[in-house]
Motif scaffolding. Sequence first.
Motif, short mmCIF file in Angstrom:
data_model
loop_
_atom_site.label_atom_id
_atom_site.label_comp_id
_atom_site.label_asym_id
_atom_site.label_seq_id
_atom_site.Cartn_x
_atom_site.Cartn_y
_atom_site.Cartn_z
N UNK A 14 -23.82 4.71 18.32
CA UNK A 14 -24.06 5.08 19.72
C UNK A 14 -22.86 4.75 20.62
N UNK A 15 -22.12 3.69 20.27
CA UNK A 15 -20.98 3.27 21.11
C UNK A 15 -19.85 4.30 21.10
N UNK A 16 -19.75 5.10 20.03
CA UNK A 16 -18.67 6.10 19.98
C UNK A 16 -19.21 7.51 20.21
N UNK A 37 0.03 17.73 21.68
CA UNK A 37 -1.33 18.28 21.76
C UNK A 37 -2.33 17.16 21.97
N UNK A 38 -3.41 17.47 22.64
CA UNK A 38 -4.48 16.49 22.74
C UNK A 38 -5.09 16.31 21.35
N UNK A 39 -5.16 15.05 20.83
CA UNK A 39 -5.66 14.84 19.47
C UNK A 39 -7.04 15.46 19.23
N UNK A 40 -7.95 15.27 20.18
CA UNK A 40 -9.30 15.79 19.95
C UNK A 40 -9.31 17.32 19.91
N UNK A 41 -8.51 17.96 20.77
CA UNK A 41 -8.41 19.43 20.72
C UNK A 41 -7.99 19.86 19.33
N UNK A 101 -16.10 12.01 18.69
CA UNK A 101 -17.41 12.20 18.06
C UNK A 101 -18.34 13.10 18.88
N UNK A 102 -18.41 12.93 20.22
CA UNK A 102 -19.29 13.84 20.97
C UNK A 102 -18.92 15.31 20.75
N UNK A 103 -17.63 15.61 20.72
CA UNK A 103 -17.24 17.02 20.55
C UNK A 103 -17.46 17.49 19.11
N UNK A 104 -17.17 16.61 18.14
CA UNK A 104 -17.44 16.97 16.75
C UNK A 104 -18.94 17.23 16.56
N UNK A 136 -16.01 4.10 13.34
CA UNK A 136 -14.66 3.53 13.46
C UNK A 136 -14.20 3.29 12.03
N UNK A 137 -13.04 3.84 11.67
CA UNK A 137 -12.61 3.70 10.27
C UNK A 137 -12.18 2.27 9.99
#
Length: 452
Positions: A272-274, A195-199, A239-242, A225-226
Amino acid sequence: MKTSTAPVEYLFDSDVRRLLHPHLPASITDRVIMVEGKGCRLVDSNGRSYLDATGGLWLAQIGHGREEMAEVAAAQMRKLEYFTCFWDFSNDQAIQLAERLAALAPPQIEQVFFTSGGSEGNDAAIKTARFFHYVKGEPKRTWILSRRTAYHGLAYGGGTATGYDDLAEGQGPHLPHVTHLTPPHPYRSSLFVGQDPTDFLVNELEDRIREIGPDNIAAMIGEPIMGVGGMVVPPADYWPRVQQVLRRHGILLIADEVVTAFGRTGSWFASPDVGMEPDIIVTAKGLTSGYIPLGAVLVSDRIGNAVRGFGDGYPVGYTYSGHPVACAIALKNLEIIEHDGLLAAARRTGDFMYQLAAPLASELDIVGEVRHAGMGLAFELVTDSLTRQALPQPNGSIADVIREETGVIVRVSSPTNLVLSPPLVMTQEQAATAVTAVASVLRRARSDGGLA
Ligand code: PMP
């Protein structure tokens, strides 16, 4: 460099007897008692010299022992060592630092609240998010979304958001209404297979919001970034989708930039970078490079105006909020980071360090992955690259072995990562020394964690 004049045996005995150290098993009675630092080098009470490849705990951006920092502190102490920022009191240093931070921060950030560190900052951020919704007539919005293996400090608020069960053991009950999602760490999550991780992560987020009820959720908190989790850089669309989902449900986003802000990843701020556009940013550590404790919670006008405009005003405050000496030191620290070009240096030296380190992932079966962002580098240690099980460390931390054998200070975190987060002033030669030291010990590590 000269060393401490206190008798060494006295320091050791007294430390073991009197000091409670975070995360130190009682069976370990050895100590490394630091007495001096200059640049990236430290000296202990026995006169042994070390290379600091952790910046203490992810800080020391400008290096240790800078004379100009001592001068700023002394000058400010002579002028005004302390007065409060409660009520209508303020001081010139806190005001100037707030202006500077508003100028450096992403454009949506306009207002500042000072703390003494990251844990206090995350507590303040959680209170601020809940209070914001309360003021706006939505008092039921109390839930906080966090992630497993997140690190948000060890106070009760941020500490509950921290995603490690072992750090929470025996201290409950914890803050109610905090829930943990899966971290965006493809290498570590078998859940993503096929699966795509972000999905996967966005679906999980949507499901959790549905379960709790969107009108009951105040905010999501997350490190861009953790850091402690092992320099986990999320997929670019995470992050954009979250953020899109959170916005749709009126849920605030808190970026915990305690590690990432002020140059660690090569930028003033990593969010902003992520692709994060947080409502609240929590900072500490690199704000003063550790010359004095200080944190800052940065908020948008929307949040700041709401929480200051209700009843008797913002209900969060600490004795040391806006401490003038701490703020004067932070101003000087930020000036040095800018003047000495330390953001670019972090990118340059960080890339160099990564180039040296990355081949170890193909050379050694126990190095599953090497990750980095700026001057943060992590080696994910595994028994073998197929099962990806965490490498046991039966003879104590591998970081301790590296320190003892080579004098290079690195750390184990999360608990399978070997992490380097040096001062941003580290030279390429020193960075090469650090990576070579790590490699020399990792090359001897067996799949059962023992050393050949
Ligand atoms: N947030 C993050 C991301 C951290 O890494 C840390 C400390 N390592 C904290 C918060 C806690 O900060 P402090 O120890 O200053 O309370």
